[in-house]
Design a protein around this motif. Structure first.
Motif, PDB file in Angstrom:
ATOM      1  N   THR A   1      -7.519  -1.547   7.526  1.00 55.73           N
ATOM      2  CA  THR A   1      -8.197  -0.365   7.245  1.00 55.73           C
ATOM      3  C   THR A   1      -8.694  -0.282   5.969  1.00 55.73           C
ATOM      4  O   THR A   1      -9.706   0.264   5.826  1.00 55.73           O
ATOM      5  CB  THR A   1      -7.560   0.890   8.020  1.00 55.73           C
ATOM      6  N   GLY A   2      -7.826  -0.304   5.078  1.00 57.23           N
ATOM      7  CA  GLY A   2      -7.992  -0.117   3.716  1.00 57.23           C
ATOM      8  C   GLY A   2      -8.629  -1.092   3.112  1.00 57.23           C
ATOM      9  O   GLY A   2      -8.652  -2.459   3.513  1.00 57.23           O
ATOM     10  N   PRO A   3      -9.299  -1.118   1.819  1.00 60.76           N
ATOM     11  CA  PRO A   3      -9.738  -2.172   0.992  1.00 60.76           C
ATOM     12  C   PRO A   3      -8.605  -3.279   0.727  1.00 60.76           C
ATOM     13  O   PRO A   3      -7.416  -2.716   0.298  1.00 60.76           O
ATOM     14  CB  PRO A   3     -10.424  -1.642  -0.334  1.00 60.76           C
ATOM     15  N   THR A   4      -8.709  -4.560   0.878  1.00 58.45           N
ATOM     16  CA  THR A   4      -7.805  -5.305   0.443  1.00 58.45           C
ATOM     17  C   THR A   4      -8.291  -6.611  -0.184  1.00 58.45           C
ATOM     18  O   THR A   4      -9.440  -7.008   0.151  1.00 58.45           O
ATOM     19  CB  THR A   4      -7.103  -5.859   1.654  1.00 58.45           C
ATOM     20  N   ARG A   5      -7.755  -7.035  -1.514  1.00 60.56           N
ATOM     21  CA  ARG A   5      -8.177  -8.229  -1.980  1.00 60.56           C
ATOM     22  C   ARG A   5      -7.488  -9.368  -1.631  1.00 60.56           C
ATOM     23  O   ARG A   5      -7.798 -10.522  -2.093  1.00 60.56           O
ATOM     24  CB  ARG A   5      -7.778  -8.010  -3.556  1.00 60.56           C
ATOM     25  N   LEU A   6      -6.579  -9.309  -0.579  1.00 57.47           N
ATOM     26  CA  LEU A   6      -5.809 -10.427  -0.067  1.00 57.47           C
ATOM     27  C   LEU A   6      -6.641 -11.256   0.891  1.00 57.47           C
ATOM     28  O   LEU A   6      -6.918 -10.867   2.072  1.00 57.47           O
ATOM     29  CB  LEU A   6      -4.611  -9.817   0.378  1.00 57.47           C
ATOM     30  N   GLU A   7      -6.869 -12.524   0.436  1.00 54.50           N
ATOM     31  CA  GLU A   7      -7.873 -13.380   1.045  1.00 54.50           C
ATOM     32  C   GLU A   7      -7.139 -13.784   2.672  1.00 54.50           C
ATOM     33  O   GLU A   7      -7.820 -13.601   3.620  1.00 54.50           O
ATOM     34  CB  GLU A   7      -7.788 -14.713   0.449  1.00 54.50           C
TER      35      GLU A   7
END
Length: 125
Positions: free
Chosen positions: A103-109
């Motif tokens: 749900t939250g913004p993630t930078r994890l590919e």
């Protein structure tokens, strides 16, 4: 699962702006966190920006903070990347991606399960 199609890339000069768009298909688009990644020649793919399912929270890589803005329109199943003050080092293929179950913004590919085909952005000096 969502299908993603990017558009809006092109060749611009340093200091110019571009707006990338990503059109999604699938009934559950609004449940996905969305992100933009890029990959320059000879480099690994990197996270550029991400946005939460409801558009309230965002993430930006340090290299683009203050220049790029990510936004989304859940009614139209789209996500955008407004890129201002472009630099030659922004040259890359830009990918839109969807993170199901996040749900939250993630930078994890690895959290992104669906990817677009990419759009080329070239910034000349």
């Amino acid at each position: 699962q969502v299908q993603l199609v990017e558009s809006g890339g092109g060749l611009v000069q340093a200091g110019d702006s571009l707006r990338l768009s990503c059109a999604a298909s699938g009934r559950t688009f609004s449940r996905y966190a969305m992100g933009w990644f890029r990959q320059a020649p000879g480099k690994e793919r990197e996270s550029v920006a991400a946005i939460s399912w409801n558009g309230v929270s965002t993430y930006y890589a340090d290299s683009v903070k203050g220049r790029f803005t990510i936004s989304r329109d859940n009614a139209n199943k789209s996500v955008y990347l407004q890129m201002n003050s472009l630099k030659p080092e922004d040259t890359a293929v830009y990918y839109c991606a969807a993170a199901g179950g996040v749900t939250g913004p993630t930078r994890l590919e690895y959290e992104y399960g669906d990817w677009g085909q990419g759009t080329q952005v070239t910034v000349s000096s």
